[in-house]
Design an enzyme around this catalytic site. Structure first.
Site, PDB file in Angstrom:
ATOM      1  CG  ASP A  17      12.537  62.219  50.653  1.00  0.00           C
ATOM      2  OD1 ASP A  17      12.664  63.131  49.829  1.00  0.00           O
ATOM      3  OD2 ASP A  17      13.352  61.280  50.764  1.00  0.00           O
ATOM      4  CG  ASP A  19      14.713  60.351  45.268  1.00  0.00           C
ATOM      5  OD1 ASP A  19      13.785  59.940  44.549  1.00  0.00           O
ATOM      6  OD2 ASP A  19      15.458  61.292  44.942  1.00  0.00           O
TER       7      ASP A  19
END
Length: 191
Positions: A17, A19
């Site tokens: 991922d 963020d």
């Protein structure tokens, strides 16, 4: 210890991922374009208001070591509502060579073979990655900061929860978890 985790059986696809996993912000709410590099700095860019964007401290060395690891592909799976800003940040962030290595900095974007960067469920991201790569879900390891994304385990993907950013310790824990769930079949090593 650090180098040893990159040796031995590895997943065919390691997915990250963005963020709060690779960098300490939400690209769609904390950042305002345009983005730019601030001088010659590596792993650091700024937005319109000089807000800094940089990857967590251990991320560059993890990416560089994975780049040297045979038979491992890297991917991104992010549900951001600002995919253009995310991709631009990955183009501008430069990853330095490993300590004592000769070489040029490389744009972070070039470390990733596949990208699924758009709003939506991580199940959709992983189904797309599986379709594109033909890699079995059991050969995928996913690092993400949101517990709700553990839903990918229903597909057979190994999920590692990241708290306070990706570190070498978290990475090692994820690899060890994947190896424990997917040990080498002793019968297959005899043939």
């Amino acid at each position: 210890m650090v180098a040893s985790i990159f040796e031995g059986r590895m997943p065919q696809l390691i997915v990250f991922d963005l963020d709060y996993t690779l960098w300490p912000l939400w690209i769609d709410t904390h950042v305002t374009g345009p983005l730019r590099r601030d001088g010659d700095e590596l792993n650091r860019i700024v937005d319109r208001y000089d807000e800094e964007i940089a990857m967590y401290q251990d991320v560059p060395s993890i990416l560089r070591r994975l780049q040297r690891t045979p038979n491992v592909k890297l991917a991104l799976a992010s549900r951001t509502h600002a995919p253009g800003l995310a991709r631009r940040a990955l183009e501008l962030l430069l990853i330095p060579p490993l300590e004592n290595d000769v070489g040029e900095p490389i744009a972070a974007k070039k470390f990733f073979h596949y990208e699924e960067i758009y709003p939506g469920s991580k199940l959709k991201h992983f189904k797309s990655l599986h379709h594109t790569t033909k890699i079995p879900y059991e050969e995928m390891l996913f690092f993400d900061d949101e517990p709700r994304n553990r839903e990918v385990e229903s597909l057979g993907v190994t999920f590692t929860l990241v708290k306070n950013g990706l570190t070498l310790n978290v990475f090692e824990s994820g690899i060890n978890q994947w190896r424990k769930l997917h040990p080498i079949n002793p019968q297959s090593s005899d043939s």
